[in-house]
Structures are given as structure tokens and as C-alpha cells.
Design a protein around this motif. Sequence first.
Motif, mmCIF file in Angstrom:
data_model
loop_
_atom_site.group_PDB
_atom_site.id
_atom_site.type_symbol
_atom_site.label_atom_id
_atom_site.label_comp_id
_atom_site.label_asym_id
_atom_site.label_seq_id
_atom_site.Cartn_x
_atom_site.Cartn_y
_atom_site.Cartn_z
ATOM 1 N N VAL A 27 -54.022 30.584 -31.386
ATOM 2 C CA VAL A 27 -53.248 29.801 -30.720
ATOM 3 C C VAL A 27 -52.265 30.515 -29.724
ATOM 4 O O VAL A 27 -51.978 30.631 -28.494
ATOM 5 N N ILE A 28 -51.296 31.527 -30.501
ATOM 6 C CA ILE A 28 -50.427 32.425 -29.763
ATOM 7 C C ILE A 28 -51.090 33.280 -28.626
ATOM 8 O O ILE A 28 -50.408 33.254 -27.417
ATOM 9 N N CYS A 29 -52.153 33.766 -28.940
ATOM 10 C CA CYS A 29 -52.886 34.604 -27.827
ATOM 11 C C CYS A 29 -53.138 33.685 -26.770
ATOM 12 O O CYS A 29 -53.298 34.432 -25.610
ATOM 13 N N ARG A 30 -53.644 32.707 -27.002
ATOM 14 C CA ARG A 30 -54.038 31.884 -25.879
ATOM 15 C C ARG A 30 -53.074 31.355 -25.166
ATOM 16 O O ARG A 30 -53.321 30.791 -23.856
ATOM 17 N N PHE A 31 -51.816 31.517 -25.310
ATOM 18 C CA PHE A 31 -50.690 31.165 -24.786
ATOM 19 C C PHE A 31 -50.350 32.277 -23.450
ATOM 20 O O PHE A 31 -49.252 31.921 -22.651
ATOM 21 N N GLU A 32 -50.850 33.442 -23.800
ATOM 22 C CA GLU A 32 -50.777 34.539 -22.796
ATOM 23 C C GLU A 32 -50.968 33.863 -21.163
ATOM 24 O O GLU A 32 -50.196 34.305 -20.350
ATOM 25 N N TRP A 33 -51.969 33.540 -21.006
ATOM 26 C CA TRP A 33 -52.510 32.855 -19.656
ATOM 27 C C TRP A 33 -51.628 31.909 -19.409
ATOM 28 O O TRP A 33 -51.035 31.906 -18.082
ATOM 29 N N ILE A 34 -51.046 31.048 -20.201
ATOM 30 C CA ILE A 34 -50.183 29.851 -19.308
ATOM 31 C C ILE A 34 -48.582 30.496 -19.297
ATOM 32 O O ILE A 34 -48.320 30.077 -18.247
ATOM 33 N N TYR A 35 -48.436 31.405 -19.846
ATOM 34 C CA TYR A 35 -47.019 32.332 -19.817
ATOM 35 C C TYR A 35 -47.230 32.899 -18.296
ATOM 36 O O TYR A 35 -46.092 32.775 -17.593
ATOM 37 N N PRO A 472 -58.198 46.493 -28.150
ATOM 38 C CA PRO A 472 -59.046 46.391 -27.132
ATOM 39 C C PRO A 472 -59.073 44.724 -26.712
ATOM 40 O O PRO A 472 -58.828 44.560 -25.530
ATOM 41 N N SER A 473 -59.172 44.024 -27.679
ATOM 42 C CA SER A 473 -58.968 42.571 -27.423
ATOM 43 C C SER A 473 -57.609 42.142 -26.949
ATOM 44 O O SER A 473 -57.514 41.108 -25.956
ATOM 45 N N PHE A 474 -56.599 42.965 -27.450
ATOM 46 C CA PHE A 474 -55.276 42.345 -27.222
ATOM 47 C C PHE A 474 -55.179 42.912 -25.512
ATOM 48 O O PHE A 474 -54.587 42.212 -24.509
ATOM 49 N N VAL A 475 -55.942 44.005 -25.159
ATOM 50 C CA VAL A 475 -55.522 44.575 -23.777
ATOM 51 C C VAL A 475 -56.294 43.644 -22.838
ATOM 52 O O VAL A 475 -56.008 43.250 -21.769
ATOM 53 N N TYR A 478 -54.439 40.395 -22.339
ATOM 54 C CA TYR A 478 -53.280 40.566 -21.525
ATOM 55 C C TYR A 478 -54.025 40.856 -19.979
ATOM 56 O O TYR A 478 -53.083 40.148 -19.070
ATOM 57 N N GLU A 479 -55.059 41.595 -19.589
ATOM 58 C CA GLU A 479 -55.584 41.860 -18.479
ATOM 59 C C GLU A 479 -56.666 40.664 -17.978
ATOM 60 O O GLU A 479 -56.450 40.502 -16.536
ATOM 61 N N TYR A 480 -57.095 39.897 -18.600
ATOM 62 C CA TYR A 480 -57.947 38.852 -18.199
ATOM 63 C C TYR A 480 -57.314 37.661 -17.613
ATOM 64 O O TYR A 480 -56.635 36.812 -18.545
ATOM 65 N N LYS A 481 -56.972 37.536 -16.325
ATOM 66 C CA LYS A 481 -56.165 36.528 -15.684
ATOM 67 C C LYS A 481 -56.987 35.594 -14.701
ATOM 68 O O LYS A 481 -56.668 35.866 -13.322
ATOM 69 N N PRO A 482 -57.782 34.763 -15.070
ATOM 70 C CA PRO A 482 -58.449 34.136 -14.183
ATOM 71 C C PRO A 482 -57.699 33.110 -13.357
ATOM 72 O O PRO A 482 -56.561 32.480 -13.917
ATOM 73 N N LEU A 483 -58.001 32.861 -11.960
ATOM 74 C CA LEU A 483 -57.243 31.983 -11.383
ATOM 75 C C LEU A 483 -57.637 30.541 -11.692
ATOM 76 O O LEU A 483 -58.815 30.229 -12.191
ATOM 77 N N SER A 484 -56.789 29.544 -11.166
ATOM 78 C CA SER A 484 -57.179 28.431 -11.401
ATOM 79 C C SER A 484 -58.314 28.073 -10.442
ATOM 80 O O SER A 484 -58.432 28.818 -9.258
ATOM 81 N N VAL A 485 -59.271 26.894 -10.602
ATOM 82 C CA VAL A 485 -60.429 26.821 -9.751
ATOM 83 C C VAL A 485 -59.994 26.555 -8.331
ATOM 84 O O VAL A 485 -60.338 27.076 -7.596
#
Length: 757
Positions: A27-35, A472-475, A478-485
Motif C-alpha cells: 500500500v505504501i509503495c502505491r502512494f508514491e504516484w499519488i504523492y 530495481p523495483s523501488f527505482v 519512483y520513476e514510473y509516473k504515467p500521466l492521467s488519461v
Amino acid sequence: MKNLANFLMIFRSQTLLLIILAYAFSVICRFEWIYWASDYAEFFWNNQLMISTNDGYAYAEGARDMIAGFHQPNDLSYYGTPLSTLSYLVVKFSPFSLETVMVYLSVFLAGLVVIPIILMAKEVSLTSAGFIAALVASIANSYYNRTMAGYYDTDMLIISLPIFTFWGLVRLSVKRDLRSFLIIAFSMLISSWWYPSSFSLNAAITGFFLLYTLIFDRKNILNYQAILFMILAITGVEYFVRALLIVALFLFIKFGSRFINLKTMIILAILVGSIFVFFGGLNPIWFQLKFYVFRSVSDSDGVVFKFFNVNQTIMESGIVDFGLFAKRISGHEIVFLISVIGYTLLCLKNRIFLVALPMIGLGFLALKGGLRFTIYAVPMMALGFGYALISLVNLIKIDKKQRKIALYLISIFTFLPIVILGLVQLGNGVMIDEFKLILPIFVIAYFLFYLKFRKDISAMLLFPLSLFALCPSFVHVYEYKPLSVFMNSEVSVLDRLKKIAQPEDYTLAWWDYGYAIRYYSDTKTLIDGGKHLGKDNFAVSFALANNQVKSAKMGRLEVEYTEKSYTDKFNSNLKEMLKDYNATNINDFLLNLGDLNITTPKTRDVYYYLPDRMMGIFPVVAKFSRLDLLSGKEYADPFFIVSTSFMQGSNGIVLSEGLTIANDVTTVSFSGKTFRVNTYVQTMYDKDMKLQKQVHNIDENGRFYVVYMTDYGRFLVMDKEAFNSAYIQLFVLENYDKELFEPVILDPSAKVYKLKG
């Protein structure tokens, strides 16, 4: 109560603690995109972040309609589908809005995968391996990508449910108890409900379990009984009836044990098999195989015409190389290779894990069928990695005299990358917020781990080794930041359209935007993420890529014949048009469409939605209508170059695509040749956001047209056919034929025109 108490023993303190920790980690990892996304106002609508997956708007539309209690006939709404239903229930019985549920539901459901992984490993006394596997699987690249915050799709449970099935099978092989039947059957039943296409995977798992039984455990009657439950779970009868049949069979086996013999089992098998066949349980998966593996699906309408094969343009179905394949499954090639070795060793020790081969095989199908399949291999490969790691550290024996030195070395090994990362940030003068947040958590976690396992060097080694495997998954997280549709400005256009159009009206747009258009504007669409085979896309492509006269006539005809097809039940709009307009050759019909007198009655309005974001894919859009429908032969693509990267050179403006535009914009040079420019147009918006144009007619015999879109910082270089297309004329230049189109919304991000005829 005693049975319930025994069942709940699986959650003894250590197992429950590990599940909670793994779930919280996910759950915590998935809050990265929200942040990250929360810093961008353009990602918000109605004070909530917008989702990052196109298909999510299909389920959102269904949930919206369920909340409203109705939807229009033939609007293709996902009303009543599982994800829409779940979202509707969450909204109904919680204080959260639908927009909030769309963003956060995957955050909390995706983490459920850790439960069956840990429980499955616990059944074979490998709880630690299961915990490591849960961490690796929960944020593995492909699983994270398709279950991250804002990824509102069925993928949030599509992997968890089959793993629950495997837990049941492993539990059955170890404990040989009847309650495993219910775990197996109901996980498969829920999986079938949640994602009907899971039939093929569930059927394969059933087949492999039967094969495993015949080879390794043929005398175990419980396995044959379990197979009956599995077949019932994937039978084509109604879900509620299936559930009743499963319960009835369970009660018969549990309380009628004195009646269970070979004859009874044969009768039950015949009965269950008959139900399975009668209700269409053998639904083929041939289409899926042809589409993704053999790539032989013809987008023919089943009558006469041959269309462009859509799967050639879908990135998800593209063949991937091994490096990307391994990273998608395990985060890194080395982790993947260790996982393969570990899974192989695990199967040698516990053959029941061979039953998971269909799921792994489906994941490995990505090498042929496209990266969308990699997600299926993630959990079992992660378990293989966990087992390999546990097996490796168990081989290490440290003398008590050397334990203190070993602990120092392990601690240094653990903190060295953290220290290096911190020093790099200090050197750059920027400290990442995520690093400042995670550092104290990391220190506390290691301190607690040290206190508990400092006397066990093997266990201590698990911390840094697992950390390095996760890095590698942490990286990637952190780097995978898709835009909203869509951006806020685009949604604003659709929201304004909603106030203008009626729900029975149609919005003509490319399929990428279909679901979102229906959700935000509440109008019908011709194509979307689920309806976009070549035969579906042809008319929309034709309308966007041809001149305005042909475009208007095709747009009107396609809408009216689409509506007519719902009542008259014909399969080909084009064939029906030929019949009604007394035409015999489809190519001639399309060629002369501009001169056709349209007699088909108008029943509703048609709006063209033309977004700026379509500029980059316009050549692909055009492909779907640039072919001979009788032979399938493709016509040459229109010349169309979009460039936002250019510089002033000695001979003119040099585009990154290899073209040079003369300083006086009279010629275009590329591939060692120079061509005259027909027309140069410069566009810009004034202070009132009205489009202004400077048109320079240079050479009427010139081959190319150049447009400089000042406010977009973009050059367009194209041929006459592309220049005259409805998309370029209406969106880029706002040169609309007043007899055919009426501007409704003229926004720089997207423009909407109403078809007059």
C-alpha cells in the motif's frame, strides 16, 4: 465453532504479522504516484486526482450509471459489471465519492495478493520465503504498473484470485482436509465472476491438477473430488447457482462419506461433466490465441470486406525482448534468473507447485504475445526467488567466534547503498522527500530485525539480500509516473459538451478516448477500448482522415447505421449502406461518397471530438481507412511529420526528424532532396484565445504544406491529403465548412464541432 477456530489458526501471530507487514508495504509503495501527481493541478477534476488508464472509464461509467439507477439503451455502458458493481457498493456504503474510489481502490485491493502467497508458503513450512515473495511480487514492475494508484481496472484482483486457488491446492496436498475444497472452488468462482476471461486459465489449472494427480497422486480420492469442485466453479451456469452446487457437493462429501465409493464418484463425475458441457463450459479461447499468439485474426466483417488488423498498433500486444520481459516479472534480469532456478527447485521438492505452470506459462507467453501477459508469472516467480534465497542462506554456516564480525559486515553491506544514495543527494544539493520519509522507517525496521535475528546469521543475511532484490523495483516505482488519461482542460471540454449534447447523441472520436468521453460527456460513442477492431475503426478513421465533405457524410451514415444495427441485427454497416444506396463496389462507393445524396433520416446529433493529443497518432488513425476493402491491400501512408524539437541551422530550421525547412519556408529538404512548399501557415491564439492565422501561398504546384503552431511550439509538415483532412482543417486551422459543421467548443486542448447534416 471448533472448526472455525482451527481454520483461524492459520493466522497465528507470526503469519498474521507478516501478512500485515507485506500488505502495508504494498500500500505504501502505491502512494508514491499519488504523492507525485498531487503537485499537478492539471491532473485534478472535482478536487480529486484523475485515473491513468483509459479502460478504467468504462467501469467508471458503469458505476456512475448504477449510482444513477439507469442508462440509455445501446450506450455500451458497463452497467452491472463486477468492478462497476464493487465501486457502486463502496460509494453507496461509504463516505467516498466515485472519483476517490477510482483512484484508491487498486491501492488497497492489489496488496491482497500477499495473503495467498504467504499462506501458500506456510503450508509447506516456507513462511519466510513466502514473505520475501510477497514483497517482491507486490511491487514487481508489471504487477505494479497494472495495479498502481489511479490504475482503475480489473487487474487489481486478477492475479490474487488464482493464487488463492493455488493456496487451496497446496493446502489440500498437505493437510488433505475438506475445507480446502471451498477455498479452491470459491476462489475460482469469484475469479470467473470478476474476470470472465479467466476461464481459460482456470480450465488450464484444472487440467494440470488432473495431470498432476494421475502422475503423482492417483490414489488420493480427495484430488478427484477437488477436480469436481473446480469444474463446477467454471461451468457456464449462473454464479449463484454455481455457488449452490458447490455447497451442495461439499455437504454431500462431508456428511455422506459412507456413500462415497468408486461408483458414486463416477456418477458425480458424469453429472458434473454433463452440467459443464451443457452450459457451455468448453467456451474456446481460440480467438485470444489467434489475436495475441498467432496474430492471424482477420478484422474482416465476416461478409466481404478486409480491414486493417488492429493488433499491429496495440503496444500491449507487441513482442518484447528478454531483458524487458525479465524486468517486468522480477524487476531485474538477475532476480528473474534466480527466480526460475528457485521455482524449479521448489517443484522438485514439492511437486504440487507444478500445477502453477499454466499461470507461469501464460506469463512467459509475453515473449510471443506481448507484455500484458507478464503479470501472470509474477507471484510464482517471486515465490521461486524467496525459496532460492532461503535455500542459499541456509547453506551458510558461521562459527560463533565469527558471528560478531559477520554482523558488522552484514550491517555495512545493508547500509552502504543507503549512505551512497544520501551522499549523492547531498552532493546535488537536493534531498528527495521519499528518501527523507523512508530512511527512518528503514533504520527502525533493520533495528527491530537485528534485535530478533542477531543470533541467526542466515536470517540476518535475508535483510540485505532481499533489499538488493527489491531495489530495481523501488527505482521503477519512483520513476514510473504515467500521466492521467486526460488533463483538466480536456475534461473541461467534455463537461461543457455534457451540458450541450443529449445522452442519445454521438461523439465521434478515436477509440483511445471513447470510454472517457462517455464518462465525462455522457454521450454515446462509435468505438472505444473494447470495440476497436478494424471493422469498427474504419468509419471513424475515414471521417477523421478524409476531406470535410466525405467526413460529414461518413460520420452521419455510421452513426445512423450503428443505431439501426441494434434493431435490424445486421453485422456490417458498410454492406447495409451499399444495399440501401444501390451500390455494388465498396471502393467506388467510398471514392464517390462526396457526391452521394444522403437520404438516411437524421435521428440524433453527432459531435466531433478533436483533441490535440491525437496529433501524434494521426498517421496510425489514418491507416485504418487507407486500404482496398476488397483485397486488403494497404495504400501508401500520407506524409505527415510532427516536430516539437528543432533548431536554427545554417541552411534553415532543422527538425529532429531529419527535415530542414528553408528560412523563407519555400522549400523542405530531406533524404538529400529538396521539395517546394505549397502553402505555409502560422497559427497563434490572441489574448481572447481566438485562433489567428497567417497564410502564405507559395507554390500551387508545391508538394508539401508547412504549419507552425506557435502556441504549441510545433511544426507540421504534410502532403495535400493530410492537409485537407477533417482533423487538420478543423482542429489545427479551424477552417470548417459552414454548411457541414458548426463549432461548439474551440479550446486549444480539444475542439468540438457539431455535424449539421
